[in-house]
Design an enzyme around this catalytic site. Structure first.
Site, PDB file in Angstrom:
ATOM      1  CE  LYS A  37     -12.811   4.876   5.691  1.00 63.17           C
ATOM      2  NZ  LYS A  37     -11.493   4.788   6.196  1.00 63.17           N
ATOM      3  CD  GLU A  92     -13.633  -2.289  -5.045  1.00 66.09           C
ATOM      4  OE1 GLU A  92     -13.623  -0.933  -4.567  1.00 66.09           O
ATOM      5  OE2 GLU A  92     -13.835  -3.086  -4.369  1.00 66.09           O
ATOM      6  CG  ASP A  93     -10.808   1.224  -4.797  1.00 70.21           C
ATOM      7  OD1 ASP A  93     -11.163  -0.105  -5.054  1.00 70.21           O
ATOM      8  OD2 ASP A  93     -10.251   1.450  -3.596  1.00 70.21           O
ATOM      9  CG  ASP A  96      -3.770  -6.394  -5.933  1.00 67.18           C
ATOM     10  OD1 ASP A  96      -3.023  -6.552  -6.943  1.00 67.18           O
ATOM     11  OD2 ASP A  96      -3.385  -6.359  -4.895  1.00 67.18           O
ATOM     12  CE  LYS A 124      -1.451  -3.543  -7.614  1.00 73.07           C
ATOM     13  NZ  LYS A 124      -1.053  -3.005  -6.423  1.00 73.07           N
ATOM     14  CG  PHE A 146       0.545  -0.392  -2.299  1.00 74.17           C
ATOM     15  CD1 PHE A 146      -0.230  -1.439  -2.339  1.00 74.17           C
ATOM     16  CD2 PHE A 146      -0.160   0.793  -1.817  1.00 74.17           C
ATOM     17  CE1 PHE A 146      -1.395  -1.742  -1.629  1.00 74.17           C
ATOM     18  CE2 PHE A 146      -1.615   0.592  -0.927  1.00 74.17           C
ATOM     19  CZ  PHE A 146      -2.121  -0.548  -0.975  1.00 74.17           C
ATOM     20  NE  ARG A 159      -9.034   6.169   2.063  1.00 75.21           N
ATOM     21  CZ  ARG A 159      -9.180   5.017   1.731  1.00 75.21           C
ATOM     22  NH1 ARG A 159      -9.359   4.587   0.534  1.00 75.21           N
ATOM     23  NH2 ARG A 159      -9.184   4.152   2.575  1.00 75.21           N
TER      24      ARG A 159
HETATM   25  P1  IMP Z   1      -8.271  -7.387  -4.195  1.00 78.72           P
HETATM   26  O1  IMP Z   1      -9.360  -8.205  -3.418  1.00 78.72           O
HETATM   27  O2  IMP Z   1      -6.868  -8.065  -3.941  1.00 78.72           O
HETATM   28  O3  IMP Z   1      -8.538  -7.197  -5.664  1.00 78.72           O
HETATM   29  O4  IMP Z   1      -7.863  -6.105  -3.682  1.00 78.72           O
HETATM   30  C1  IMP Z   1      -8.793  -5.199  -3.901  1.00 78.72           C
HETATM   31  C2  IMP Z   1      -8.604  -4.044  -2.465  1.00 78.72           C
HETATM   32  O5  IMP Z   1      -7.120  -4.011  -1.972  1.00 78.72           O
HETATM   33  C3  IMP Z   1      -8.988  -2.551  -2.976  1.00 78.72           C
HETATM   34  O6  IMP Z   1     -10.364  -2.480  -3.010  1.00 78.72           O
HETATM   35  C4  IMP Z   1      -8.005  -1.858  -2.353  1.00 78.72           C
HETATM   36  O7  IMP Z   1      -8.522  -1.319  -1.169  1.00 78.72           O
HETATM   37  C5  IMP Z   1      -6.715  -2.784  -2.302  1.00 78.72           C
HETATM   38  N1  IMP Z   1      -5.631  -2.643  -3.013  1.00 78.72           N
HETATM   39  C6  IMP Z   1      -5.050  -3.557  -3.597  1.00 78.72           C
HETATM   40  N2  IMP Z   1      -3.830  -3.045  -4.627  1.00 78.72           N
HETATM   41  C7  IMP Z   1      -3.948  -1.882  -4.140  1.00 78.72           C
HETATM   42  C8  IMP Z   1      -3.012  -0.653  -4.473  1.00 78.72           C
HETATM   43  O8  IMP Z   1      -1.941  -0.780  -5.144  1.00 78.72           O
HETATM   44  N3  IMP Z   1      -3.183   0.508  -4.057  1.00 78.72           N
HETATM   45  C9  IMP Z   1      -4.338   0.559  -3.250  1.00 78.72           C
HETATM   46  N4  IMP Z   1      -5.019  -0.483  -2.575  1.00 78.72           N
HETATM   47  C10 IMP Z   1      -4.989  -1.361  -3.277  1.00 78.72           C
HETATM   48 MG    MG Z   2     -11.096  -0.671  -1.690  1.00 78.00          MG
END
Ligand code: IMP
Ligand code: MG
Length: 173
Positions: A37, A92-93, A96, A124, A146, A159
């Site tokens: 979302k 994508e949002d 990380d 990030k 976070f 959100r």
């Molecule tokens: P990744 O797979 O670790 O790159 O994480 C991606 C997903 O983790 C994103 O689509 C977010 O839903 C969530 N996420 C990771 N870090 C954060 C943050 O600092 N704030 C909010 N959501 C995060």
């Molecule tokens: Mg996400």
């Protein structure tokens, strides 16, 4: 919480991203896939600045169940159809660790039989575990913590904030 990107800074950056995407992908049809979302607020702002003929759809997946601990990546439902002449842009949002985007990209490239382009609002890099290819990045945040707002949540909340902020100790429970 501490604001790191104001609503005004976000609007300006989204305009810049749209200009890049218009320049690169402006020559044909575009299918934009927003990842639910977290991307929907960014998606809504971005598509209004894109000038090529486009359709947008949303795809549902989850990797984080609660808070900030990684769970398993799940895809829900059927992926939207794409015409052979459509370019595909995934929105994508946040990236990380890179796990979600790497798997998503591999899955979508295979599903659609062509390389998709990826636009991420917030990069990030601090906890990156995999090298990820992102074609369009809104902001790169190198600080700790976070982040929430502009679609990003902590356990489902925040959100709706029009800015991006870092949660401080004790917040979010
Ligand atoms: P990744 O797979 O670790 O790159 O994480 C991606 C997903 O983790 C994103 O689509 C977010 O839903 C969530 N996420 C990771 N870090 C954060 C943050 O600092 N704030 C909010 N959501 C995060
Ligand atoms: Mg996400």
């Amino acid at each position: 919480m501490r604001v790191i990107y104001s609503a005004e800074e976000i609007a300006e950056r989204v305009g810049g991203l749209a200009r890049e995407i218009n320049a690169d992908l402006g020559g044909g049809l575009l299918l934009v896939l927003g990842v639910l979302k977290g991307s929907i607020i960014f998606l809504a702002d971005l598509v209004r600045r894109l000038e090529m003929p486009l359709k947008f759809e949303v795809v549902a997946l989850s990797s984080y169940r609660e808070g900030d601990e990684p769970g398993e990546l799940h895809f829900y439902g059927k992926l939207p159809e794409a015409r052979p002449d459509e370019r595909i842009l995934v929105v994508e949002d946040i990236v990380d660790t890179g796990r979600t985007l790497t798997e998503l990209r591999r899955y979508l490239d295979a599903h659609y039989g062509r390389p998709v382009s990826v636009c991420v609002f917030l990069n990030k890099p601090g906890r990156r575990r995999r090298r990820v290819d992102v074609d369009y990045t809104g902001f790169t945040y190198t600080g700790d913590g976070f982040v929430v707002g502009y679609g990003l949540d902590y356990a489902g909340r925040y959100r709706n904030l029009p800015f991006i902020a870092v949660l401080e100790a004790g917040e979010g429970e």
